[in-house]
Write a protein that holds these residues in place. Structure first.
Motif, short mmCIF file in Angstrom:
data_model
loop_
_atom_site.label_atom_id
_atom_site.label_comp_id
_atom_site.label_asym_id
_atom_site.label_seq_id
_atom_site.Cartn_x
_atom_site.Cartn_y
_atom_site.Cartn_z
N GLY A 15 42.20 33.48 32.15
CA GLY A 15 40.79 33.35 32.52
C GLY A 15 40.60 33.07 33.99
O GLY A 15 41.49 32.53 34.67
N SER A 40 40.88 36.13 23.66
CA SER A 40 40.68 36.06 25.11
C SER A 40 41.07 34.68 25.59
O SER A 40 41.18 33.74 24.81
CB SER A 40 39.22 36.35 25.49
N GLY A 47 37.28 31.52 30.84
CA GLY A 47 37.15 31.15 32.25
C GLY A 47 36.84 29.67 32.40
O GLY A 47 36.31 29.02 31.49
N SER A 94 29.49 28.52 39.62
CA SER A 94 29.52 29.59 38.62
C SER A 94 30.78 29.48 37.74
O SER A 94 31.85 29.10 38.21
CB SER A 94 29.52 30.97 39.30
N THR A 114 34.92 34.12 34.51
CA THR A 114 34.76 34.96 33.32
C THR A 114 36.04 34.92 32.47
O THR A 114 37.14 34.61 32.93
CB THR A 114 34.44 36.41 33.70
N ASP A 115 35.84 35.23 31.18
CA ASP A 115 36.98 35.24 30.25
C ASP A 115 37.86 36.46 30.50
O ASP A 115 37.40 37.52 30.97
CB ASP A 115 36.47 35.30 28.80
N THR A 118 39.99 39.71 29.38
CA THR A 118 39.83 40.77 28.37
C THR A 118 41.22 41.19 27.91
O THR A 118 41.91 41.99 28.56
CB THR A 118 39.07 41.97 28.96
N GLY A 162 40.29 37.40 33.90
CA GLY A 162 38.89 37.12 34.19
C GLY A 162 38.65 36.92 35.68
O GLY A 162 39.52 36.44 36.42
N ASP A 163 37.46 37.31 36.14
CA ASP A 163 37.09 37.08 37.54
C ASP A 163 36.79 35.60 37.77
O ASP A 163 36.28 34.89 36.89
CB ASP A 163 35.86 37.90 37.91
N GLY A 193 34.73 32.37 39.40
CA GLY A 193 33.32 32.10 39.67
C GLY A 193 33.03 32.27 41.15
O GLY A 193 33.85 31.94 42.01
N ASN A 199 34.56 34.56 45.17
CA ASN A 199 35.52 34.48 44.07
C ASN A 199 36.64 35.51 44.21
O ASN A 199 36.51 36.52 44.90
CB ASN A 199 34.79 34.72 42.74
N ARG A 206 39.12 38.29 42.25
CA ARG A 206 38.99 39.23 41.12
C ARG A 206 40.17 39.06 40.16
O ARG A 206 41.29 38.79 40.56
CB ARG A 206 38.94 40.66 41.66
#
Length: 417
Positions: free
Chosen positions: A263, A330, A333, A349, A352-353, A355, A362-363, A365, A369, A371
């Motif tokens: 994440g 998953s 994040g 922020s 992200t979780d 995939t 995950g990206d 916050g 941030n 990638r």
């Protein structure tokens, strides 16, 4: 500012001279009050040892502004007026010397207080010529030809005096209190057996009302900036009493999973506020949180550090989930950091979780941030301050393999003044 009107052919009166002087003083007093206020302030009057050194100090030229009645006594033919108050300025153009006595007993010290006050006196007496109505060609000497001298100036000065404290064992002696109507400027300490006063013997008295800065030091709005990307101290510049601060916490690192993508790390919190009531020269500690660090072996990304400045706090973002657990759909994040102490407190922020089906991390916050990586690649570190690091990617090889996440961005403090 009031102005006198004089007509051609009219007989001059003494008030034709007195009022312009009075009106000029009132106008300057109003300007002084508008720029400096009505409190007592001192400028100059530096206290230094003599050269060569001795038991004497020199208080240099300077001024004092102080609220006072318009006139305590009659000003020529104008009556006294203590009802109306104006800010008056006493000016010393020459230095004043003070000599100190040493304590009489061994091991003792004395603290001397140098204090100041506004002083207004009538001075420079002279025998003035007066009109002789009986013989205008031959003037009278003084009023009624009595030869009496009269003061010709009302002078405004800085009155200075020294007030000795009681002698006491060195380190226990006390400084005398400031007299009513005066302000303390300096404390001079003299020890038994001392033969000369040095700079170390002279300290500014607590609460001495010296003007802290001059007009060139004033700044129009928030015209200057200081940026801290690492911990340190902010020293309030001359002319600054209010500032704007934007504080960011460190971002969390991306997750690192043994067999799956990780994440994204959460972003650091952000506090924004106006801080007032500052004093030039005041030191405010600055603590900048570091970005979260990727673990050396599979695990959750490191959390970002908290940043602090005065009462403001910006928490670090949390690291993205990683580890060795199996059967996950998953890896989540990390949460964003919280903030407090500002007029505007923003939570960072969330990362992200991951995939898993696409083997993509995950990206982090944002903003700034990193990638999340796709496939067999490590996550991208945060590109700017406070951003979360991207989660590590994963491969579908046999056995499946995960990769390290990217590091979070460090915190930041931006000060405008």
């Amino acid at each position: 500012m009031d102005r006198n009107i004089v007509y051609p052919g009219s007989i001059p009166q003494d008030v034709d001279i007195l009022y312009p002087n009075l009106n000029a003083m009132v106008g300057i007093a109003a300007l002084t009050a508008a720029t400096l206020g009505t409190g007592t302030l001192v400028d100059g009057l530096a206290c230094t040892p003599t050269t060569p050194a001795s038991l004497t100090v020199v208080v240099g030229p300077g001024s004092i502004t102080q609220l006072s009645g318009l006139d305590a006594t009659a000003y020529g033919s104008l009556p006294a007026n203590m009802v109306e108050q104006v800010v008056k300025t006493g000016i010393n153009l020459t230095a004043v010397n003070f000599t100190f006595a040493v304590p009489a007993s061994s091991g003792q010290s004395i603290n001397y207080l140098i204090e100041a006050a506004f002083s207004e006196t009538d001075a420079d007496p002279a025998v003035l010529p007066y009109v002789n109505a009986a013989n205008p060609s031959q003037a009278f000497s003084g009023p009624n030809n009595g030869g009496t001298a009269q003061n010709t100036q009302r002078v405004q000065r800085v009155q200075l005096q020294v007030k000795p404290g009681a002698a006491g064992a060195s380190g226990t002696q006390t400084t005398p209190g400031v007299d009513t109507g005066w302000v303390g400027l300096y404390v001079v300490t003299v020890n038994y057996g001392q033969s000369a006063i040095t700079n170390s013997s002279i300290v500014v008295a607590p609460g001495a009302p010296f003007i802290p800065y001059k007009l060139p030091a004033l700044r129009p709005g928030f015209s200057s900036m200081q940026v801290f990307s690492s911990s340190g101290n902010f020293v309030v510049p001359n002319g600054v009493t209010t500032l704007r601060a934007e504080l960011t916490g460190g971002g969390g690192a991306g997750g690192y999973h043994a067999s799956m993508p990780g994440g994204g790390g959460g972003a650091g919190g952000r506090a924004v506020g106006i801080i007032s009531g500052l004093t030039p020269g005041q030191v405010i500690p600055v603590n900048i949180g570091a970005g979260g660090v990727t673990p050396a072996s599979p695990g959750t990304g490191g959390n970002g550090g908290m940043s602090t400045f005065g009462n403001m706090q910006a928490g670090g973002g949390f690291g993205g989930i990683g580890g060795t657990a199996t059967g996950l759909i998953s890896n989540a994040g990390g949460a964003g950091g919280n903030a407090s102490g500002g007029q505007l407190n923003l939570t960072g922020s969330v990362g992200t979780d991951a995939t898993v089906v696409a083997y993509r991390g995950g990206d982090g916050g944002g903003p700034g941030n990193g990638r999340g990586a796709s496939g067999a690649n490590p996550g991208i570190p945060a590109s700017s301050y406070g951003g979360g690091g991207g989660g590590g990617g994963g491969s579908n090889s046999s056995p499946a393999t995960g990769y390290p996440g990217g590091q979070g961005g460090g915190g930041l403090l931006v000060i405008e003044y």
